[in-house]
Design an enzyme around this catalytic site. Structure first.
Site, mmCIF file in Angstrom:
data_model
loop_
_atom_site.group_PDB
_atom_site.id
_atom_site.type_symbol
_atom_site.label_atom_id
_atom_site.label_comp_id
_atom_site.label_asym_id
_atom_site.label_seq_id
_atom_site.Cartn_x
_atom_site.Cartn_y
_atom_site.Cartn_z
ATOM 1 N N LYS A 1 46.847 41.339 96.244
ATOM 2 C CA LYS A 1 46.845 42.449 97.196
ATOM 3 C C LYS A 1 48.023 42.383 98.175
ATOM 4 O O LYS A 1 48.576 43.415 98.565
ATOM 5 C CB LYS A 1 45.532 42.409 97.976
ATOM 6 C CG LYS A 1 45.391 43.529 98.940
ATOM 7 C CD LYS A 1 44.044 43.461 99.584
ATOM 8 C CE LYS A 1 44.109 44.039 100.949
ATOM 9 N NZ LYS A 1 42.896 43.756 101.717
ATOM 10 N N ASP B 1 46.889 48.437 91.183
ATOM 11 C CA ASP B 1 47.362 47.250 90.472
ATOM 12 C C ASP B 1 46.806 47.198 89.059
ATOM 13 O O ASP B 1 47.205 46.354 88.263
ATOM 14 C CB ASP B 1 46.981 45.977 91.242
ATOM 15 C CG ASP B 1 48.057 45.573 92.221
ATOM 16 O OD1 ASP B 1 49.164 46.148 92.141
ATOM 17 O OD2 ASP B 1 47.808 44.692 93.063
ATOM 18 N N GLU C 1 36.342 48.595 89.747
ATOM 19 C CA GLU C 1 36.409 49.532 90.873
ATOM 20 C C GLU C 1 36.576 50.932 90.281
ATOM 21 O O GLU C 1 37.704 51.397 90.126
ATOM 22 C CB GLU C 1 37.592 49.161 91.776
ATOM 23 C CG GLU C 1 37.487 47.763 92.328
ATOM 24 C CD GLU C 1 38.796 47.191 92.889
ATOM 25 O OE1 GLU C 1 38.710 46.242 93.673
ATOM 26 O OE2 GLU C 1 39.888 47.665 92.543
ATOM 27 N N ASP D 1 40.371 48.531 101.657
ATOM 28 C CA ASP D 1 40.102 48.253 100.253
ATOM 29 C C ASP D 1 39.553 49.537 99.627
ATOM 30 O O ASP D 1 39.002 50.378 100.330
ATOM 31 C CB ASP D 1 39.044 47.154 100.123
ATOM 32 C CG ASP D 1 39.565 45.806 100.566
ATOM 33 O OD1 ASP D 1 40.781 45.697 100.786
ATOM 34 O OD2 ASP D 1 38.753 44.874 100.685
ATOM 35 N N ASP E 1 45.252 37.821 104.290
ATOM 36 C CA ASP E 1 45.065 38.590 105.522
ATOM 37 C C ASP E 1 45.000 37.692 106.755
ATOM 38 O O ASP E 1 45.613 37.973 107.780
ATOM 39 C CB ASP E 1 43.808 39.469 105.418
ATOM 40 C CG ASP E 1 42.668 38.748 104.716
ATOM 41 O OD1 ASP E 1 42.806 37.552 104.415
ATOM 42 O OD2 ASP E 1 41.632 39.383 104.476
HETATM 43 O O1 LIG Z 1 45.819 41.975 92.491
HETATM 44 C C1 LIG Z 1 45.090 42.545 93.288
HETATM 45 C C2 LIG Z 1 43.803 42.071 93.645
HETATM 46 C C3 LIG Z 1 43.038 42.792 94.545
HETATM 47 N N1 LIG Z 1 43.498 43.949 95.067
HETATM 48 C C4 LIG Z 1 42.665 44.735 96.018
HETATM 49 O O2 LIG Z 1 42.317 43.929 97.122
HETATM 50 C C5 LIG Z 1 41.105 44.369 97.684
HETATM 51 C C6 LIG Z 1 40.205 43.196 98.013
HETATM 52 O O3 LIG Z 1 39.865 42.474 96.870
HETATM 53 P P1 LIG Z 1 38.354 42.050 96.523
HETATM 54 O O4 LIG Z 1 38.403 41.374 95.225
HETATM 55 O O5 LIG Z 1 37.454 43.195 96.711
HETATM 56 O O6 LIG Z 1 38.077 40.950 97.600
HETATM 57 P P2 LIG Z 1 36.956 40.855 98.740
HETATM 58 O O7 LIG Z 1 36.456 39.463 98.757
HETATM 59 O O8 LIG Z 1 35.952 41.909 98.716
HETATM 60 O O9 LIG Z 1 37.955 41.102 99.949
HETATM 61 C C7 LIG Z 1 37.892 40.617 101.236
HETATM 62 O O10 LIG Z 1 38.661 39.432 101.371
HETATM 63 C C8 LIG Z 1 40.036 39.541 100.998
HETATM 64 C C9 LIG Z 1 40.689 38.198 101.198
HETATM 65 O O11 LIG Z 1 40.430 37.687 102.457
HETATM 66 C C10 LIG Z 1 40.718 40.645 101.792
HETATM 67 O O12 LIG Z 1 42.021 40.826 101.330
HETATM 68 C C11 LIG Z 1 39.932 41.930 101.642
HETATM 69 O O13 LIG Z 1 40.511 42.965 102.382
HETATM 70 C C12 LIG Z 1 38.510 41.718 102.087
HETATM 71 O O14 LIG Z 1 37.750 42.904 101.945
HETATM 72 C C13 LIG Z 1 40.485 45.334 96.679
HETATM 73 O O15 LIG Z 1 40.630 46.654 97.164
HETATM 74 C C14 LIG Z 1 41.335 45.159 95.448
HETATM 75 O O16 LIG Z 1 41.474 46.344 94.737
HETATM 76 C C15 LIG Z 1 44.760 44.422 94.732
HETATM 77 O O17 LIG Z 1 45.193 45.467 95.186
HETATM 78 N N2 LIG Z 1 45.524 43.706 93.854
HETATM 79 MN MN LIG Z 2 35.808 43.842 98.091
#
Ligand SMILES: O=c1ccn([C@@H]2O[C@H](COP(=O)(O)OP(=O)(O)O[C@H]3O[C@H](CO)[C@@H](O)[C@H](O)[C@H]3O)[C@@H](O)[C@H]2O)c(=O)[nH]1
Ligand SMILES: [Mn+2]
Length: 548
Positions: free
Chosen positions: A278, A140, A111, A302, A442
């Site tokens: 997260k 993180d 990211e 995000d 979530d």
């Molecule tokens: O240890 C961590 C891991 C992830 N993230 C953040 O969490 C967000 C979502 O993570 P990502 O890997 O992009 O997952 P996605 O599959 O794209 O996420 C979707 O699915 C997740 C689980 O359902 C939700 O939490 C997200 O909001 C949703 O966009 C990103 O901004 C990451 O930076 C953290 O802050 N800390």
């Molecule tokens: Mn994402």
């Protein structure tokens, strides 16, 4: 307007065409019944192999019918909400509540800081009084590259925010704006703001590439010294820096207007403590923000999701501040739209059916799920408060808690709140904040908010509220789907199974609708059987259909 004359701030409308949909559903149901009758009638035809294939196909079909029923229940009623923001401004004028915005990032390589900066800038640029806005970034990745990028963002915001206000810029992410908008003829600032942005982007990208903070920059901010104590991204103390202090009268943009508060947080990480991804980051943000700005409404996104509509905050306030119904709602969810979809979207990354159809059905049945991003929460609902029928929130009053410690002192006080051990022996993670232990934290969190009696609302204004980045290659998509389906199944098999957990708390329709998602993975068994076995039968010459 007379005091007793209630004019709603939003309207709920039935989605058009329910009769047509119901007729189609009824005809499908009839079809299903006929098929089932047919199968039962010819059950004992053929030899052993045929019979077992039939039974297998029959069970698969029963499963599909059951799953179809779940989705149909969810789609049976559907509503849309129409907020009236001009009424909000008329009624409340400047007396609007504070908003805390949380942006989560986790890895400066996956990211890139230049993307995070765009998200943060777009969040700061809402058409909303800046003294009531606070943007918190949780990193993180614990990376000084992201921290550096945030410093650049803080600086560029002094030019970008007045530019956005003056020309009603949308989308408010500079990258997306300069990529999509064509240069207006008589706006002098345009080229200079664009140049400033590009120079900043270049500096951030070079620093990220070199993986090193230039010496002269290093000296400019005390925050960089924190990294002297960082061993790795999994092992470091809390780093908390208030980059723009909204209370500071010197924190102004180039036109002298106040700026929103901007805070950088890398919560403490130690190898012996689990960080809970997260959800852990969000809970740390909830606590820290409660000490710094304590806004009654929290928006979380995000880091790849920028704001595309400058009115989204006001839209959501139309729901929360409606005098008659507003107090019932725990959160307002916006859809997750994407701006990187390929032309034909061959893998269906945009989730059109869910986002354009099913969520409206969920909304009619008690409220959409929380999907982790683009969601406005009522802080109290997220922090474990149960809904009470006649309890009235005064969102304006809730906001009048300006703390008076110096920023540096406040930073020290807040660091404890983001330590690894803070949550031990507390109700955080179970009743307060986001729930841990699921890849779809979530969904579980949204469900538990709803089970505490809160309703939720889905808002999808004509101009998309947010744009994010969808996985567009098959591999990315499979990884994401695997995580989601697994996560959902885990929820179904846990104590949070909507059928039991939501019993007597949320309507049956909503529980069944949740199950449709929870059982997404379970579909694979029936599907596999259905696509593999008939083919094998064809190869082996086993007759599948009886002669009539
Ligand atoms: O240890 C961590 C891991 C992830 N993230 C953040 O969490 C967000 C979502 O993570 P990502 O890997 O992009 O997952 P996605 O599959 O794209 O996420 C979707 O699915 C997740 C689980 O359902 C939700 O939490 C997200 O909001 C949703 O966009 C990103 O901004 C990451 O930076 C953290 O802050 N800390
Ligand atoms: Mn994402």
């Amino acid at each position: 307007m007379a005091e007793n004359e209630y004019v709603p701030l939003f309207e709920t409308r039935q989605v058009k065409g329910p009769i047509l949909f119901r007729c189609i559903a009824a005809s499908i149901l009839l079809g299903i019944c006929l098929i089932v009758m047919y199968i039962i009638r010819y059950f004992s035809i053929g030899g052993k192999a045929e019979r077992w294939t039939w039974i297998g196909l029959f069970l698969s079909e029963l499963w599909f019918s059951f799953y179809w029923l779940l989705t149909t229940v969810c789609r049976w009623n559907a509503v849309i909400r129409i907020p009236f923001i001009h009424r909000l401004s008329q009624r409340f004028g400047k007396e609007l509540p504070g908003i805390d915005i949380f942006v989560c990032t986790a890895d400066p390589l996956l990211e890139p800081p230049s993307m995070v900066v765009n998200t943060v800038l777009s969040m700061m640029a809402y058409d909303y009084p800046p003294e009531k806005l606070s943007v918190y970034l949780s990193d993180d990745g614990g990376s000084n590259l992201t921290f550096y990028a945030m410093l650049e963002a803080a600086n560029f915001s002094k030019t970008w925010l007045p530019f956005c206000k003056k020309f009603k810029v949308e989308p408010m992410s500079p990258e997306a704006y300069f990529r999509t908008a064509s240069e207006p003829l008589n706006v002098e600032e345009w080229p200079s703001v664009k140049r400033l942005y590009e120079e900043m982007k270049m500096r951030i990208e070079t620093t990220t590439k070199l993986n090193q903070i230039p010496q002269h920059v290093y000296k400019q901010h005390k925050g960089f010294r924190e990294w002297n104590f960082v061993t790795s991204k999994h092992d470091h103390q809390t780093i908390l820096q208030i980059l723009i202090d909204g209370r500071d009268t010197n924190a102004v943009d180039i036109e002298g207007n106040p700026l929103p508060t901007l805070v950088y947080l890398a919560r403490e990480k130690r190898p012996q403590y689990h960080h809970h991804f997260k959800a852990g980051a969000m809970n740390a943000l909830i606590r820290i923000s409660s000490r710094i700005s304590n806004a009654p409404i929290i928006l979380n996104v995000d880091c790849d999701m920028y704001s595309n509509n400058s009115e989204s905050i006001k839209y959501s306030l139309c729901i929360f501040m409606d005098e008659e119904k507003g107090d019932e709602f725990g959160y307002v969810q916006f859809p997750q739209s994407f701006d990187n979809l390929t032309k034909n979207d061959i893998y269906g990354c945009s989730f059109r059916v869910i986002q354009k159809l099913e969520v409206k059905g969920l909304d009619a049945n008690g409220g959409p799920c929380f999907i982790g991003t683009g969601c406005f929460h009522r802080r109290e609902a997220l922090c474990g408060k149960k809904y009470e029928k006649n309890f009235r929130f005064d969102l304006k009053k809730l906001n009048n808690t300006k703390v008076n410690e110096r920023a540096s002192l406040l930073e020290e006080i807040c660091k404890v709140l983001a330590s690894c051990t803070f949550e031990h022996n507390t109700t955080w993670r179970k009743e307060m904040g986001l729930i841990y232990g699921f890849p779809v934290e979530d969904i579980v969190t949204g469900l538990s908010v709803q089970c505490r009696g809160w309703k939720s609302v889905f808002l999808d204004p004509e101009r998309d509220g947010f744009f994010g980045v969808a996985p567009i290659t098959l591999l990315q998509l499979l990884v994401q789907h695997k995580r989601w389906t697994e996560g959902h199944l885990q929820v179904f098999l846990s104590k949070y199974c909507p059928l039991l957990y939501g019993y007597k708390k949320i309507p049956l329709n909503l529980r069944l609708a949740y199950c449709a998602y929870n059982l997404w993975a379970a579909n694979c068994l029936a599907t596999l059987y259905y696509v593999v076995v008939p083919c094998l039968c064809l190869l082996k010459g086993i007759k599948l259909f009886p002669k009539i």
